[in-house]
Design a protein around this motif. Structure first.
Motif, PDB file in Angstrom:
ATOM      1  N   ALA A   1       0.876  -1.183   0.000  1.00 59.72           N
ATOM      2  CA  ALA A   1       0.000   0.000   0.000  1.00 59.72           C
ATOM      3  C   ALA A   1       0.902   1.218   0.000  1.00 59.72           C
ATOM      4  O   ALA A   1       2.061   1.153   0.434  1.00 59.72           O
ATOM      5  CB  ALA A   1      -0.923   0.006   1.221  1.00 59.72           C
ATOM      6  N   ALA A   2       0.374   2.326  -0.479  1.00 63.68           N
ATOM      7  CA  ALA A   2       1.161   3.561  -0.545  1.00 63.68           C
ATOM      8  C   ALA A   2       0.386   4.711   0.079  1.00 63.68           C
ATOM      9  O   ALA A   2      -0.853   4.740   0.040  1.00 63.68           O
ATOM     10  CB  ALA A   2       1.511   3.895  -1.993  1.00 63.68           C
ATOM     11  N   LEU A   3       1.136   5.638   0.656  1.00 64.15           N
ATOM     12  CA  LEU A   3       0.567   6.874   1.206  1.00 64.15           C
ATOM     13  C   LEU A   3       1.216   8.038   0.462  1.00 64.15           C
ATOM     14  O   LEU A   3       2.385   8.357   0.685  1.00 64.15           O
ATOM     15  CB  LEU A   3       0.848   6.967   2.708  1.00 64.15           C
ATOM     16  N   HIS A   4       0.455   8.660  -0.446  1.00 67.06           N
ATOM     17  CA  HIS A   4       0.958   9.789  -1.221  1.00 67.06           C
ATOM     18  C   HIS A   4       0.443  11.087  -0.587  1.00 67.06           C
ATOM     19  O   HIS A   4      -0.772  11.284  -0.455  1.00 67.06           O
ATOM     20  CB  HIS A   4       0.475   9.720  -2.674  1.00 67.06           C
ATOM     21  N   THR A   5       1.352  11.959  -0.214  1.00 65.16           N
ATOM     22  CA  THR A   5       0.988  13.239   0.408  1.00 65.16           C
ATOM     23  C   THR A   5       1.058  14.363  -0.629  1.00 65.16           C
ATOM     24  O   THR A   5       1.690  14.217  -1.682  1.00 65.16           O
ATOM     25  CB  THR A   5       1.911  13.551   1.587  1.00 65.16           C
ATOM     26  N   PHE A   6       0.404  15.483  -0.290  1.00 65.51           N
ATOM     27  CA  PHE A   6       0.339  16.636  -1.195  1.00 65.51           C
ATOM     28  C   PHE A   6       0.673  17.893  -0.401  1.00 65.51           C
ATOM     29  O   PHE A   6       0.224  18.064   0.742  1.00 65.51           O
ATOM     30  CB  PHE A   6      -1.063  16.766  -1.800  1.00 65.51           C
ATOM     31  N   ASP A   7       1.476  18.760  -1.015  1.00 69.60           N
ATOM     32  CA  ASP A   7       1.846  20.015  -0.357  1.00 69.60           C
ATOM     33  C   ASP A   7       0.599  20.832  -0.048  1.00 69.60           C
ATOM     34  O   ASP A   7      -0.327  20.933  -0.870  1.00 69.60           O
ATOM     35  CB  ASP A   7       2.794  20.832  -1.247  1.00 69.60           C
ATOM     36  N   ASP A   8       0.582  21.427   1.127  1.00 69.40           N
ATOM     37  CA  ASP A   8      -0.490  22.336   1.539  1.00 69.40           C
ATOM     38  C   ASP A   8      -1.867  21.674   1.536  1.00 69.40           C
ATOM     39  O   ASP A   8      -2.887  22.327   1.309  1.00 69.40           O
ATOM     40  CB  ASP A   8      -0.529  23.581   0.632  1.00 69.40           C
TER      41      ASP A   8
ATOM     42  N   GLU B   1      -4.376  18.773   3.749  1.00 71.11           N
ATOM     43  CA  GLU B   1      -4.519  18.027   4.994  1.00 71.11           C
ATOM     44  C   GLU B   1      -5.025  16.611   4.762  1.00 71.11           C
ATOM     45  O   GLU B   1      -5.315  15.895   5.716  1.00 71.11           O
ATOM     46  CB  GLU B   1      -5.472  18.778   5.942  1.00 71.11           C
ATOM     47  N   MET B   2      -5.147  16.222   3.508  1.00 71.81           N
ATOM     48  CA  MET B   2      -5.513  14.832   3.214  1.00 71.81           C
ATOM     49  C   MET B   2      -4.461  14.224   2.298  1.00 71.81           C
ATOM     50  O   MET B   2      -3.740  14.930   1.581  1.00 71.81           O
ATOM     51  CB  MET B   2      -6.915  14.732   2.588  1.00 71.81           C
ATOM     52  N   ALA B   3      -4.335  12.896   2.383  1.00 72.44           N
ATOM     53  CA  ALA B   3      -3.364  12.170   1.562  1.00 72.44           C
ATOM     54  C   ALA B   3      -4.080  11.031   0.858  1.00 72.44           C
ATOM     55  O   ALA B   3      -5.197  10.643   1.228  1.00 72.44           O
ATOM     56  CB  ALA B   3      -2.233  11.634   2.430  1.00 72.44           C
ATOM     57  N   GLU B   4      -3.435  10.502  -0.161  1.00 75.98           N
ATOM     58  CA  GLU B   4      -4.034   9.419  -0.940  1.00 75.98           C
ATOM     59  C   GLU B   4      -3.564   8.069  -0.430  1.00 75.98           C
ATOM     60  O   GLU B   4      -2.367   7.807  -0.287  1.00 75.98           O
ATOM     61  CB  GLU B   4      -3.684   9.552  -2.416  1.00 75.98           C
TER      62      GLU B   4
ATOM     63  N   ILE C   1      -1.177   2.528   7.384  1.00 74.42           N
ATOM     64  CA  ILE C   1      -1.266   3.771   6.608  1.00 74.42           C
ATOM     65  C   ILE C   1      -1.964   4.850   7.429  1.00 74.42           C
ATOM     66  O   ILE C   1      -1.520   6.017   7.482  1.00 74.42           O
ATOM     67  CB  ILE C   1      -2.007   3.539   5.274  1.00 74.42           C
ATOM     68  N   GLU C   2      -3.062   4.492   8.099  1.00 75.18           N
ATOM     69  CA  GLU C   2      -3.777   5.465   8.928  1.00 75.18           C
ATOM     70  C   GLU C   2      -2.893   5.962  10.070  1.00 75.18           C
ATOM     71  O   GLU C   2      -2.890   7.163  10.392  1.00 75.18           O
ATOM     72  CB  GLU C   2      -5.057   4.835   9.492  1.00 75.18           C
ATOM     73  N   ARG C   3      -2.140   5.055  10.667  1.00 72.26           N
ATOM     74  CA  ARG C   3      -1.247   5.461  11.770  1.00 72.26           C
ATOM     75  C   ARG C   3      -0.227   6.470  11.273  1.00 72.26           C
ATOM     76  O   ARG C   3       0.044   7.486  11.925  1.00 72.26           O
ATOM     77  CB  ARG C   3      -0.549   4.233  12.353  1.00 72.26           C
ATOM     78  N   ARG C   4       0.332   6.217  10.108  1.00 73.00           N
ATOM     79  CA  ARG C   4       1.345   7.123   9.563  1.00 73.00           C
ATOM     80  C   ARG C   4       0.723   8.473   9.168  1.00 73.00           C
ATOM     81  O   ARG C   4       1.355   9.522   9.333  1.00 73.00           O
ATOM     82  CB  ARG C   4       2.044   6.468   8.374  1.00 73.00           C
ATOM     83  N   ALA C   5      -0.487   8.413   8.643  1.00 76.20           N
ATOM     84  CA  ALA C   5      -1.158   9.662   8.265  1.00 76.20           C
ATOM     85  C   ALA C   5      -1.429  10.534   9.490  1.00 76.20           C
ATOM     86  O   ALA C   5      -1.229  11.759   9.461  1.00 76.20           O
ATOM     87  CB  ALA C   5      -2.458   9.348   7.535  1.00 76.20           C
TER      88      ALA C   5
ATOM     89  N   LEU D   1       1.588  12.287  10.669  1.00 80.54           N
ATOM     90  CA  LEU D   1       1.928  13.440   9.831  1.00 80.54           C
ATOM     91  C   LEU D   1       0.975  14.610  10.042  1.00 80.54           C
ATOM     92  O   LEU D   1       1.118  15.660   9.414  1.00 80.54           O
ATOM     93  CB  LEU D   1       1.920  13.034   8.351  1.00 80.54           C
ATOM     94  N   GLY D   2      -0.023  14.421  10.920  1.00 80.73           N
ATOM     95  CA  GLY D   2      -0.972  15.488  11.194  1.00 80.73           C
ATOM     96  C   GLY D   2      -2.067  15.629  10.161  1.00 80.73           C
ATOM     97  O   GLY D   2      -2.734  16.676  10.091  1.00 80.73           O
ATOM     98  N   LEU D   3      -2.296  14.596   9.350  1.00 76.14           N
ATOM     99  CA  LEU D   3      -3.320  14.661   8.312  1.00 76.14           C
ATOM    100  C   LEU D   3      -4.698  14.391   8.906  1.00 76.14           C
ATOM    101  O   LEU D   3      -4.838  13.640   9.878  1.00 76.14           O
ATOM    102  CB  LEU D   3      -3.011  13.641   7.210  1.00 76.14           C
ATOM    103  N   SER D   4      -5.706  14.954   8.316  1.00 77.94           N
ATOM    104  CA  SER D   4      -7.065  14.826   8.844  1.00 77.94           C
ATOM    105  C   SER D   4      -7.916  13.821   8.076  1.00 77.94           C
ATOM    106  O   SER D   4      -8.982  13.419   8.562  1.00 77.94           O
ATOM    107  CB  SER D   4      -7.765  16.184   8.823  1.00 77.94           C
ATOM    108  N   ALA D   5      -7.475  13.420   6.873  1.00 78.96           N
ATOM    109  CA  ALA D   5      -8.301  12.512   6.079  1.00 78.96           C
ATOM    110  C   ALA D   5      -7.449  11.759   5.063  1.00 78.96           C
ATOM    111  O   ALA D   5      -6.347  12.183   4.699  1.00 78.96           O
ATOM    112  CB  ALA D   5      -9.411  13.290   5.359  1.00 78.96           C
ATOM    113  N   LEU D   6      -7.998  10.632   4.622  1.00 79.40           N
ATOM    114  CA  LEU D   6      -7.429   9.853   3.518  1.00 79.40           C
ATOM    115  C   LEU D   6      -8.453   9.795   2.398  1.00 79.40           C
ATOM    116  O   LEU D   6      -9.662   9.775   2.650  1.00 79.40           O
ATOM    117  CB  LEU D   6      -7.116   8.420   3.960  1.00 79.40           C
ATOM    118  N   PHE D   7      -7.977   9.751   1.157  1.00 75.78           N
ATOM    119  CA  PHE D   7      -8.884   9.478   0.057  1.00 75.78           C
ATOM    120  C   PHE D   7      -8.317   8.348  -0.785  1.00 75.78           C
ATOM    121  O   PHE D   7      -7.101   8.081  -0.773  1.00 75.78           O
ATOM    122  CB  PHE D   7      -9.134  10.728  -0.799  1.00 75.78           C
ATOM    123  N   ALA D   8      -9.198   7.662  -1.480  1.00 75.39           N
ATOM    124  CA  ALA D   8      -8.786   6.571  -2.359  1.00 75.39           C
ATOM    125  C   ALA D   8      -9.626   6.621  -3.623  1.00 75.39           C
ATOM    126  O   ALA D   8     -10.794   7.064  -3.590  1.00 75.39           O
ATOM    127  CB  ALA D   8      -8.966   5.221  -1.660  1.00 75.39           C
TER     128      ALA D   8
END
Length: 437
Positions: free
Chosen positions: A344-351, A353-356, A379-383, A386-393
């Motif tokens: 599985a992968a966790l892709h983050t985006f600049d600026d 609060e959610m990651a893929e 993946i959720e633990r890592r997100a 990182l201070g992220l508030s949501a995941l999307f898929a």
């Protein structure tokens, strides 16, 4: 697919294990019940095969049912305590004789080389001797165990020298003292201490049970000593389960890479455990051979092999080797005995609060074992870290799995700007979002 010779596929798939086992040292315990119930011939053929494949073998054998029969004929009822016989002056000569007879039988069968037999053309040199030093159990709970003993020391250097010369070493459940006495030993104790002294690659215990089972009756394929030892407390003292489990846990804690609990009732157990990825019994090891970890560049080939069939079925967007190399730090993998079986992968985006959550994949042969849930949880633990508030898929095939794990449908405006701009409208992937609490 041509299935006229199904063993050919098995043989091809076993080749990595043939290479991995060559030159390794295995200590194998065969309980006396296996010989008494006619399983000796098959096991000896399997041992001969392992020898021809370059495995260095030490074989420990039990004798209890054979000795029980002999002492019954002699009219002797052995005194027992916590599963051990009290080997007194009347009993000990019978124990020694049975051990000698069993050793000679093994040596004779290992010498068999007649045409039209599985061992034709195999030359085995089987060696035994005063290779295990022992000491008396002494007085326990007010009982003098006389010539019942325990292992004091295994002559590892002498055994290693014999193995280096290509010999197969046979060890009876007997030990010798510096005063010239012979002691009756527990075969599993001999196997455990031999494996530890040799820093063996494997300790294999062939007994009645097919391994360890959980409360629902499911076979436990792999346990650490810490996970297995509570079962030891539940086992009857002196029982085969207690002896084997105690030996396996102790060996695993003292340098033996892998210990295996198998049943001699299963004619395929020994070879099935050694030459298939999942095995057939229970393995106890300090180091899990299935682990969740960060992906590395060396995993690229395994990732491509895992993802290729899913990409061909349209379940995943194709990913090139170059893309995987560029994004490798985003990936987690599940590795099982050298094979990548999940990712599985966790892709983050600049600026944003959610990651893929992307590229969630589990090998077809390993589904149903909650590995997808394991990947998602990490993946959720890592997100969250990182201070992220949501995941999307984004998915075209597995929306229901995501719904079952807390995701909900969303529209394209929910996505980070970069992902919104690169969304493939032709693919029509469903957009799913999960808020991280």
């Amino acid at each position: 697919m041509d299935t006229r010779f199904p063993f050919v596929d098995w043989f091809r798939n076993s080749s990595p294990y043939i290479n991995a086992h060559r030159g390794r040292t295995f200590v194998i315990l065969i309980e006396g019940e296996a010989m008494a119930r006619g399983r000796g011939e098959q096991l000896i053929q399997d041992l001969a095969l392992l020898h021809t494949l370059g495995v260095r073998l030490v074989v420990v054998f039990g004798t209890r049912p054979q000795a029980q029969q002999v002492v019954e004929i002699a009219g002797i009822t052995p005194e027992t305590h916590q599963g051990r016989w009290v080997a007194d002056a009347m009993l000990m000569p019978h124990i020694e004789r049975v051990a000698a007879e069993q050793r000679l039988w093994l040596e004779a069968r290992l010498s068999l080389g007649l045409p039209n037999t599985p061992m034709h053309g195999v030359e085995l040199t089987a060696v035994s001797g005063n290779l295990v030093m022992a000491k008396p159990l002494g007085v326990r709970d007010g009982i003098d165990f006389d010539h019942s003993g325990e292992v004091r020391r295994v002559r590892a250097q002498a055994i290693s020298a014999l193995l280096e010369r290509g010999s197969l070493v046979i060890l009876p459940p007997l030990g010798f003292s510096s005063t010239g006495e012979v002691f009756d030993l527990d075969a599993s104790d001999v196997a455990q201490h031999t494996a530890m002294a040799l820093s063996a690659d494997k300790l294999i215990l062939l007994g009645e049970a097919s391994g360890l089972f959980d409360q629902s009756g499911q076979l436990q394929r792999q346990l650490t000593p810490a996970e297995a030892e509570p079962l030891l407390g539940q086992a009857e003292p002196g029982s085969e389960l207690a002896r084997h489990l105690g030996a396996a846990c102790a060996a695993a804690r003292h340098g033996v890479a892998r210990t295996h609990l198998l049943s001699w009732h299963d004619h395929d157990a020994l070879l099935g455990e050694l030459f298939t990825r999942d095995g057939v019994g229970t393995m106890i090891t300090q180091h899990r051979y299935e682990q969740l970890r960060d992906a590395e560049l060396a995993d690229i080939g395994g990732l491509l092999e895992l993802l290729d069939p899913l990409e061909h079925r349209g379940m995943l967007v194709p990913r090139s080797r170059e893309r995987l190399e560029h994004e490798i730090d985003d990936y987690l993998v599940i590795e099982r005995d050298g094979m990548i079986i999940g990712c599985a992968a966790l892709h983050t985006f600049d600026d944003a609060e959610m990651a893929e959550l992307a590229c969630v994949a589990v090998h077809d042969g390993y589904r149903g074992g909650a590995r997808g849930e394991l990947l998602l949880a990490e993946i959720e633990r890592r997100a969250r870290r990182l201070g992220l508030s949501a995941l999307f898929a984004l998915t075209t095939h597995t929306a229901h799995w995501f719904f079952e794990h807390g995701f909900r449908l969303a529209d394209i405006d929910t996505l980070p700007m970069l992902k919104r701009d690169t969304y493939n409208h032709a693919r029509k992937s469903k957009i799913l979002v999960k808020t991280l609490g």
